[in-house]
Design a protein around this motif. Structure first.
Motif, PDB file in Angstrom:
ATOM      1  N   ASP A 196     -58.014  52.991-100.098  1.00 20.91           N
ATOM      2  CA  ASP A 196     -57.434  51.946-101.240  1.00 20.91           C
ATOM      3  C   ASP A 196     -56.221  51.719-101.040  1.00 20.91           C
ATOM      4  O   ASP A 196     -55.953  50.767-101.505  1.00 20.91           O
ATOM      5  N   ALA A 197     -55.553  52.580 -99.798  1.00 20.07           N
ATOM      6  CA  ALA A 197     -54.289  51.693 -99.668  1.00 20.07           C
ATOM      7  C   ALA A 197     -53.571  51.069 -99.327  1.00 20.07           C
ATOM      8  O   ALA A 197     -53.100  50.166 -99.091  1.00 20.07           O
ATOM      9  N   ILE A 198     -54.532  50.535 -98.228  1.00 25.86           N
ATOM     10  CA  ILE A 198     -54.333  48.941 -98.369  1.00 25.86           C
ATOM     11  C   ILE A 198     -55.691  47.880 -98.026  1.00 25.86           C
ATOM     12  O   ILE A 198     -57.003  48.486 -97.526  1.00 25.86           O
ATOM     13  N   LYS A 199     -55.480  46.841 -98.166  1.00 26.48           N
ATOM     14  CA  LYS A 199     -56.987  46.056 -98.596  1.00 26.48           C
ATOM     15  C   LYS A 199     -57.020  45.262 -97.296  1.00 26.48           C
ATOM     16  O   LYS A 199     -56.215  43.896 -96.999  1.00 26.48           O
ATOM     17  N   PHE A 200     -57.961  46.156 -96.706  1.00 29.91           N
ATOM     18  CA  PHE A 200     -58.093  45.199 -95.341  1.00 29.91           C
ATOM     19  C   PHE A 200     -59.625  44.253 -95.651  1.00 29.91           C
ATOM     20  O   PHE A 200     -59.950  44.704 -96.833  1.00 29.91           O
ATOM     21  N   PRO A 201     -59.619  42.795 -95.094  1.00 31.63           N
ATOM     22  CA  PRO A 201     -60.213  42.241 -95.113  1.00 31.63           C
ATOM     23  C   PRO A 201     -62.207  42.529 -95.091  1.00 31.63           C
ATOM     24  O   PRO A 201     -62.203  43.005 -93.899  1.00 31.63           O
ATOM     25  N   ARG A 202     -63.076  42.223 -95.511  1.00 31.47           N
ATOM     26  CA  ARG A 202     -63.852  42.188 -95.533  1.00 31.47           C
ATOM     27  C   ARG A 202     -64.898  40.304 -95.169  1.00 31.47           C
ATOM     28  O   ARG A 202     -64.261  39.304 -95.834  1.00 31.47           O
ATOM     29  N   ALA A 203     -65.353  40.607 -93.574  1.00 31.12           N
ATOM     30  CA  ALA A 203     -65.889  39.200 -93.278  1.00 31.12           C
ATOM     31  C   ALA A 203     -67.012  39.005 -94.151  1.00 31.12           C
ATOM     32  O   ALA A 203     -68.213  39.259 -94.166  1.00 31.12           O
ATOM     33  N   ASN A 204     -67.328  37.696 -94.902  1.00 32.70           N
ATOM     34  CA  ASN A 204     -68.772  37.174 -95.778  1.00 32.70           C
ATOM     35  C   ASN A 204     -68.559  35.383 -94.873  1.00 32.70           C
ATOM     36  O   ASN A 204     -67.796  35.095 -95.439  1.00 32.70           O
ATOM     37  N   PHE A 205     -70.428  35.654 -94.515  1.00 30.63           N
ATOM     38  CA  PHE A 205     -69.976  34.465 -94.864  1.00 30.63           C
ATOM     39  C   PHE A 205     -70.438  33.676 -95.621  1.00 30.63           C
ATOM     40  O   PHE A 205     -71.156  34.255 -96.446  1.00 30.63           O
ATOM     41  N   HIS A 206     -70.329  32.326 -95.907  1.00 29.93           N
ATOM     42  CA  HIS A 206     -71.488  30.842 -96.839  1.00 29.93           C
ATOM     43  C   HIS A 206     -72.902  30.682 -96.505  1.00 29.93           C
ATOM     44  O   HIS A 206     -72.752  29.426 -96.670  1.00 29.93           O
ATOM     45  N   ASP A 207     -73.042  30.980 -94.887  1.00 29.81           N
ATOM     46  CA  ASP A 207     -74.677  29.757 -94.709  1.00 29.81           C
ATOM     47  C   ASP A 207     -75.561  31.235 -94.809  1.00 29.81           C
ATOM     48  O   ASP A 207     -76.609  30.984 -94.199  1.00 29.81           O
ATOM     49  N   THR A 209     -76.108  33.911 -94.296  1.00 28.74           N
ATOM     50  CA  THR A 209     -76.798  34.971 -93.500  1.00 28.74           C
ATOM     51  C   THR A 209     -76.821  36.305 -93.704  1.00 28.74           C
ATOM     52  O   THR A 209     -75.055  36.284 -94.669  1.00 28.74           O
ATOM     53  N   LEU A 210     -76.942  37.265 -93.149  1.00 27.15           N
ATOM     54  CA  LEU A 210     -75.981  38.618 -93.546  1.00 27.15           C
ATOM     55  C   LEU A 210     -76.069  39.105 -91.827  1.00 27.15           C
ATOM     56  O   LEU A 210     -76.225  40.906 -91.623  1.00 27.15           O
ATOM     57  N   ASP A 211     -75.701  38.375 -91.149  1.00 25.60           N
ATOM     58  CA  ASP A 211     -74.523  38.906 -89.797  1.00 25.60           C
ATOM     59  C   ASP A 211     -73.156  39.706 -90.315  1.00 25.60           C
ATOM     60  O   ASP A 211     -72.885  39.335 -91.831  1.00 25.60           O
ATOM     61  N   PHE A 212     -72.872  40.656 -89.490  1.00 25.81           N
ATOM     62  CA  PHE A 212     -71.148  40.435 -89.243  1.00 25.81           C
ATOM     63  C   PHE A 212     -70.455  39.759 -88.843  1.00 25.81           C
ATOM     64  O   PHE A 212     -70.417  39.394 -87.584  1.00 25.81           O
ATOM     65  N   SER A 213     -69.085  40.245 -89.387  1.00 32.66           N
ATOM     66  CA  SER A 213     -68.095  40.092 -87.860  1.00 32.66           C
ATOM     67  C   SER A 213     -67.020  41.187 -88.036  1.00 32.66           C
ATOM     68  O   SER A 213     -66.679  40.857 -89.286  1.00 32.66           O
ATOM     69  N   PHE A 214     -66.604  41.981 -87.372  1.00 34.33           N
ATOM     70  CA  PHE A 214     -65.325  42.473 -86.839  1.00 34.33           C
ATOM     71  C   PHE A 214     -64.149  42.355 -86.713  1.00 34.33           C
ATOM     72  O   PHE A 214     -63.130  43.121 -86.611  1.00 34.33           O
ATOM     73  N   SER A 215     -64.375  41.850 -86.072  1.00 34.18           N
ATOM     74  CA  SER A 215     -62.533  40.666 -84.895  1.00 34.18           C
ATOM     75  C   SER A 215     -61.796  40.635 -86.175  1.00 34.18           C
ATOM     76  O   SER A 215     -60.542  41.450 -85.897  1.00 34.18           O
ATOM     77  N   GLY A 216     -62.203  39.723 -87.448  1.00 35.66           N
ATOM     78  CA  GLY A 216     -60.689  39.413 -88.511  1.00 35.66           C
ATOM     79  C   GLY A 216     -60.719  41.114 -89.064  1.00 35.66           C
ATOM     80  O   GLY A 216     -58.994  40.665 -89.447  1.00 35.66           O
ATOM     81  N   LEU A 217     -61.514  42.333 -89.272  1.00 37.93           N
ATOM     82  CA  LEU A 217     -61.005  43.856 -89.473  1.00 37.93           C
ATOM     83  C   LEU A 217     -59.685  43.665 -88.988  1.00 37.93           C
ATOM     84  O   LEU A 217     -58.821  44.400 -89.450  1.00 37.93           O
ATOM     85  N   LYS A 218     -60.417  43.794 -87.235  1.00 37.97           N
ATOM     86  CA  LYS A 218     -59.581  44.214 -86.963  1.00 37.97           C
ATOM     87  C   LYS A 218     -58.172  43.923 -86.474  1.00 37.97           C
ATOM     88  O   LYS A 218     -57.826  44.743 -86.831  1.00 37.97           O
ATOM     89  N   ALA A 220     -56.245  42.111 -88.926  1.00 36.90           N
ATOM     90  CA  ALA A 220     -55.705  42.729 -89.381  1.00 36.90           C
ATOM     91  C   ALA A 220     -55.089  43.661 -90.101  1.00 36.90           C
ATOM     92  O   ALA A 220     -53.591  43.720 -89.908  1.00 36.90           O
ATOM     93  N   VAL A 221     -55.951  44.583 -89.078  1.00 38.37           N
ATOM     94  CA  VAL A 221     -55.351  46.298 -89.156  1.00 38.37           C
ATOM     95  C   VAL A 221     -54.037  46.168 -87.972  1.00 38.37           C
ATOM     96  O   VAL A 221     -52.672  46.600 -88.059  1.00 38.37           O
ATOM     97  N   LEU A 222     -54.299  45.102 -86.275  1.00 33.82           N
ATOM     98  CA  LEU A 222     -53.224  45.074 -85.730  1.00 33.82           C
ATOM     99  C   LEU A 222     -52.103  44.436 -86.000  1.00 33.82           C
ATOM    100  O   LEU A 222     -50.722  44.590 -86.435  1.00 33.82           O
TER     101      LEU A 222
END
Length: 339
Positions: A196-207, A209-218, A220-222
């Motif tokens: 819980d030290a760093i609040k990195f984003p969780r991708a949530n789509f609004h269509d 869908t139960l798809d994933f996206s991890f590029s935004g998380l990656k 954010a870390v970079l």
């Protein structure tokens, strides 16, 4: 009823594997020749190197699988082989070998989807498992939520729109200096950090869908690492690893639990290399207990690429009358359910 013995071959990436599987659930042998030490110095899998290594060892690996099972080629009922998805050169090595073998002994050839193989690893581990159930497939190249309606029948409910989960692990591990392969190293380091030290984003789509996206998380870390470097801020690598992992696992778990509710099933099977991740396992078990859902895992050796899972999938293709001829070709971008 006669036992069906499948000789299976898997060469979709950087593991050369051969196995003997009986009736889709009993493994007599599962030989894996890993190339991880070779590719580690490159920071990832080099396709051309992987193909050459498959050529060098495949005959010995197949023979070792037969020897360990105490069988001869004449005892085999069919030859199963991965034909996609994967690295095209690597796939072709295994396929050409399997086709030649099947032709030489006059036995049926069965083409297997690599992702289907990962799902079927659960039939080896859990002898009484039957569809319907939901499967979360998470590996270096794939991230899927799959609803298995019946043996050999799949519906993809969600998938990554960019990086696979394992791919994100590798890229973040490289960025914080852990090297390759990233998944096990981040998992280990995370145990020393605060998730819980760093609040990195969780991708949530609004269509819907139960798809994933991890590029935004990656990314954010970079960005966090770059900003810390520019401002001279001390980086706690364990906190970064733990916070990244929690963000990724939260999305996987949330979406697969939602799928169970939507499909009204009470079993989740996990598959793929990331299925060995301790945080993913612990989080799923906790959430499963909360929602009355049983969580099923294969043994770690069945989570990585291996031929036993291909042998299991090949058996179910065989009993459903789905075999291939010698025109079978590699399909590097093969989709689940395609034939």
């Amino acid at each position: 009823m006669k036992d069906i013995k499948i000789l299976a071959i898997e060469t979709s990436c950087d593991e050369t594997s051969a196995a003997i599987v009986v009736n889709g659930r009993e493994v007599l042998s599962n030989i894996i020749a890993s190339q991880i030490d070779i590719h580690t110095k490159f920071g990832g899998v080099v396709p051309e190197v992987a193909s050459r290594m498959h050529i060098e060892v495949i005959s010995a690996v197949v023979q070792e699988a037969l020897d360990k099972a105490e069988l001869k080629l004449t005892d085999i009922d069919a030859v199963g082989v991965t034909y996609g998805p994967g690295l095209v050169g690597a796939l072709l090595v295994g396929m050409q070998y399997a086709k030649s073998l099947a032709y030489s002994i006059g036995k049926p050839l069965i083409g297997v989807n690599h992702i289907e193989g990962h799902i079927c690893a659960n039939f080896i581990e859990h002898k009484d498992l039957k569809p319907p159930f939901v499967c979360l497939v998470v590996s270096g190249g794939h991230s899927f939520i799959v609803y298995m309606k019946a043996f050999g029948e799949f519906e993809v409910i969600g998938q990554t729109r960019d990086d696979a989960a394992g791919e994100a692990y590798d890229k973040v591990a490289r960025a914080i200096g852990l090297g390759y392969p990233g998944g096990p190293k981040i998992d280990k380091l995370s145990k020393e950090g605060n998730a819980d030290a760093i609040k990195f984003p969780r991708a949530n789509f609004h269509d819907d869908t139960l798809d994933f996206s991890f590029s935004g998380l990656k990314s954010a870390v970079l960005n966090y690492l770059n900003k810390a470097e520019m401002t001279g801020q001390q980086i706690n690598r364990a906190d970064v690893a733990a916070s990244f992992q929690k963000a990724l696992v939260d999305v996987l778990v949330d979406n697969v639990i939602k799928t169970c509710k939507m499909k009204e099933v009470d079993k989740i099977a996990i598959a793929g290399g990331v299925a060995s991740n301790s945080t993913l396992r612990a989080t799923l078990i906790k959430e499963g207990q909360k929602h009355g859902i049983k969580i099923l895992f294969p043994a770690p050796v069945l989570c990585t690429d291996n031929a036993a899972m291909i042998g299991s999938a090949a058996y179910f293709e065989y009993v459903n009358g789905r075999t291939a001829d010698l025109t079978l070709n590699a399909v590097p971008n093969l989709k689940l359910g395609e034939r």
